[in-house]
Write an enzyme that holds these catalytic residues in place. Sequence first.
Site, mmCIF file in Angstrom:
data_model
loop_
_atom_site.group_PDB
_atom_site.id
_atom_site.type_symbol
_atom_site.label_atom_id
_atom_site.label_comp_id
_atom_site.label_asym_id
_atom_site.label_seq_id
_atom_site.Cartn_x
_atom_site.Cartn_y
_atom_site.Cartn_z
ATOM 1 N N SER A 165 0.823 -1.217 0.000
ATOM 2 C CA SER A 165 0.000 0.000 0.000
ATOM 3 C C SER A 165 0.857 1.267 0.000
ATOM 4 O O SER A 165 2.014 1.252 0.431
ATOM 5 C CB SER A 165 -0.913 -0.002 1.228
ATOM 6 O OG SER A 165 -1.641 -1.205 1.286
HETATM 7 N N1 SAM Z 1 -0.628 -4.389 3.854
HETATM 8 C C1 SAM Z 1 0.080 -5.003 2.770
HETATM 9 C C2 SAM Z 1 1.472 -4.465 2.635
HETATM 10 O O1 SAM Z 1 1.860 -3.582 3.398
HETATM 11 O O2 SAM Z 1 2.181 -4.964 1.771
HETATM 12 C C3 SAM Z 1 -0.642 -4.868 1.483
HETATM 13 C C4 SAM Z 1 -1.694 -5.880 1.351
HETATM 14 S S1 SAM Z 1 -2.320 -6.082 -0.282
HETATM 15 C C5 SAM Z 1 -2.980 -4.513 -0.664
HETATM 16 C C6 SAM Z 1 -3.752 -7.073 0.126
HETATM 17 C C7 SAM Z 1 -3.429 -8.486 0.486
HETATM 18 O O3 SAM Z 1 -4.618 -9.111 0.980
HETATM 19 C C8 SAM Z 1 -2.971 -9.332 -0.686
HETATM 20 O O4 SAM Z 1 -1.694 -9.842 -0.423
HETATM 21 C C9 SAM Z 1 -4.030 -10.434 -0.792
HETATM 22 O O5 SAM Z 1 -3.502 -11.677 -1.190
HETATM 23 C C10 SAM Z 1 -4.562 -10.479 0.628
HETATM 24 N N2 SAM Z 1 -5.905 -11.059 0.801
HETATM 25 C C11 SAM Z 1 -7.014 -10.908 0.047
HETATM 26 N N3 SAM Z 1 -8.042 -11.600 0.587
HETATM 27 C C12 SAM Z 1 -7.569 -12.204 1.710
HETATM 28 C C13 SAM Z 1 -8.159 -13.043 2.717
HETATM 29 N N4 SAM Z 1 -9.423 -13.427 2.670
HETATM 30 N N5 SAM Z 1 -7.361 -13.452 3.741
HETATM 31 C C14 SAM Z 1 -6.064 -13.087 3.794
HETATM 32 N N6 SAM Z 1 -5.456 -12.304 2.881
HETATM 33 C C15 SAM Z 1 -6.208 -11.847 1.859
#
Ligand code: SAM
Length: 217
Positions: free
Chosen positions: A61
Amino acid sequence: MNFDISRKKMVQEQIVARGVSDRRVIDAMLKIPRHIFVQEAFAMQAYSDSPLPIGEKQTISQPYIVALMTELLALTGTEKVLEIGTGSGYQTAILATLSDRVYSAERIRPLALRARKCLDSLKLFNVQLRINDNEGSPIGWEEAAPFDAIIVTAGAPQIPGILIDQLAPGGRLVIPVGSDSEQQLLKITKDENGEIESSVSVACRFVPLIGKQGWQN
Ligand code: SAM
């Protein structure tokens, strides 16, 4: 390139200048090296004012959004925190610096494994990671609930009731909610009687939260 200078500039120009004022959040953003959480090819852009690709069609992000979401959680250092969407592990590292314990769930195994390495390299051992790569697995971490703070770093079509259930009385949930192309960042609080209040922070754009009470893959 001097990463320390770039990081200070990032905090001043992108975070403090936009109104983030929690001193603990600012100090954590100054301390955690964002460049180790991005792929080597993007290291030079690690302190830019934008999200970046981290592989597997996912993103780390924008620094401002990380700081804002963390500030909304109002962490004092004693909390048990749940993060949904470990991604690169950068937001996880900020949370681990500002709370007692972090439980972080990620559905894409290679991302979780890389995040673990980055967190270990910073000696952030108060983080438990879980890989939720089973299509039918529910969102959250029921066995470790309740949590004082929950952060969802992927966009949801609605507030997942299952996460409200996992929030402790007095707890805060920060989550982007909306369509797959734009969401509102919501802060939801649960008072000591279990009553829920919700307020809107800013518009944002996240990759989708996948699963039951999220989007279909
Ligand atoms: N906060 C993170 C960082 O600093 O890098 C960015 C996260 S990224 C925008 C969103 C993440 O949520 C992705 O890696 C995706 O695979 C994960 N995701 C989506 N649905 C999910 C779920 N139900 N449970 C766990 N992770 C999930």
